[in-house]
Design an enzyme around this catalytic site. Structure first.
Site, short mmCIF file in Angstrom:
data_model
loop_
_atom_site.label_atom_id
_atom_site.label_comp_id
_atom_site.label_asym_id
_atom_site.label_seq_id
_atom_site.Cartn_x
_atom_site.Cartn_y
_atom_site.Cartn_z
N THR A 187 0.85 -1.19 0.00
CA THR A 187 0.00 0.00 0.00
C THR A 187 0.88 1.24 0.00
O THR A 187 1.86 1.31 0.73
CB THR A 187 -0.95 0.03 1.21
N PHE A 205 1.22 5.26 0.67
CA PHE A 205 0.65 6.29 1.54
C PHE A 205 1.20 7.66 1.15
O PHE A 205 2.33 7.78 0.66
CB PHE A 205 1.01 6.02 3.00
#
Length: 357
Positions: A258, A260
């Site tokens: 992921t 960010f």
């Protein structure tokens, strides 16, 4: 015999440790002097471009045997502790404690910060906008499931800028209060996590209810209080809420990551290896997207990301989220941005910031 061999080595380590301790405190004293100079001009405590330069330099100069990544981790914590001598930075993130968002906070800022868990991505933005937090950390996209649409929508609306980015591996575990699935009637996780584990869940627990909650940290908290609930979350969340692991690494993609973004009022200066994020819109006509992006090619600016998002207002069908190499203060990027701004019906720079290490 072994003690005779170990004793002089341990004495060497003790001596080196004493030198390291002395050097750390000498560095901290200089950092305090830097803080006094910054205070005179009201300069920001956290300078991501400076910290990125330090981390790249130690990696480039590292002779081993320590891995460069491990050396960077050590130096990140040193800088975090020294920064806290000036002022402890507050960082908002999608909570509760134990989420991958919290892990991203510490990976970016080190542990000498005040974490501010928020109940939603919207709340993270509000905390940074209101000044309750100096920065916010929000998920932007996942390698398996794509863009986090709520984050993209809020980036379009906010007055905040992106001042950094990072990517972390996302390893999900199925966990319960006692480490078994006995009596479990529902599996809780964030909707993205449920999607990232869909194939595994279909194969192993196809008939167990799946419940989407605000975050994986919240799922872990629920499971810690309810023996009929299981949670899909990361290892940190499981440790924080004292859960037992039923099965580790249940994500469908073993390379799941992921990305960010760090959001705030700060606009970093160039560090030599930067990235710029922007949002564009074009009229609904043939060749519009090609013409929109032409200035990037004309001025030799490389595009690293291109994401479309349906428009919810105005007269255009899509917004385009674009990342390019370089800083807005770089000459070729500045020229390309000027042409894009002139030609696009909607144009917004989300931020220029150090390229992820």
């Amino acid at each position: 015999m072994s003690d005779d061999k170990l004793k002089p080595l341990r004495e060497q380590i003790d001596s080196i440790d004493a030198q390291i301790l002395d050097l750390l405190n000498r560095r901290a004293q200089v950092a305090q002097e830097v803080g006094h100079v910054k205070a005179e001009t009201n300069a920001p405590v956290f300078r991501p471009e400076r910290e990125a330069q330090v981390l790249r330099k130690v990696a480039d100069n590292n002779p081993g045997p320590l891995a460069s990544h491990d050396v960077q981790t050590i130096f990140r914590e040193i800088m975090s502790s020294c920064r806290a001598l000036e002022r402890r930075v507050t960082v908002a993130y999608l909570g509760p404690a134990g989420t991958f968002s919290e892990q991203a906070v510490y990976q970016q800022f080190g542990h000498a910060v005040e974490g501010l868990p928020c109940s939603s991505i919207d709340e993270v933005f509000r905390a940074a906008e209101a000044g309750t937090a100096d920065f916010g950390v929000v998920p932007v996209e996942n390698s398996s499931e794509g863009a986090i649409n709520r984050t993209l929508d809020l980036l379009l609306q906010t007055t905040l800028s992106i001042s950094g980015e990072l990517s972390i591996p996302v390893h999900h575990s199925l966990m319960t209060k006692n480490g078994t699935m006995d009596g479990v009637t529902r599996i809780c996780a964030h909707s993205q996590a449920l999607a990232q584990c869909q194939v595994w869940l279909n194969m192993n627990y196809p008939h167990v209810e799946r419940q989407a909650v605000a975050s994986n940290g919240e799922a872990a908290r629920i499971a810690s209080e309810d023996p009929t609930a299981a949670a899909i979350a990361g290892e940190i969340a499981g440790q924080r809420y004292n859960l037992g692991v039923v099965k580790a690494h249940v994500q469908d993609d073993p390379h799941n990551r992921t990305r960010f973004a760090v959001i705030g009022r700060l606009q970093p200066a160039p560090c030599g290896k930067d990235q710029t994020s922007l949002v564009l819109a074009v009229p609904n006509k043939a060749g519009a997207v090609y013409n929109m992006l032409a200035p990037l090619a004309t001025h030799g600016v490389s595009m690293t990301r291109f994401e479309s998002r349906p428009a919810r207002m105005g007269t255009w069908e899509y917004y385009f989220y674009v990342d390019v190499e370089g800083h807005v203060q770089d000459q070729k990027v500045a020229r390309a941005m000027a042409e894009l701004k002139q030609n696009a019906p909607f144009f917004k720079v989300l931020g220029s910031y150090p390229f992820s290490l």
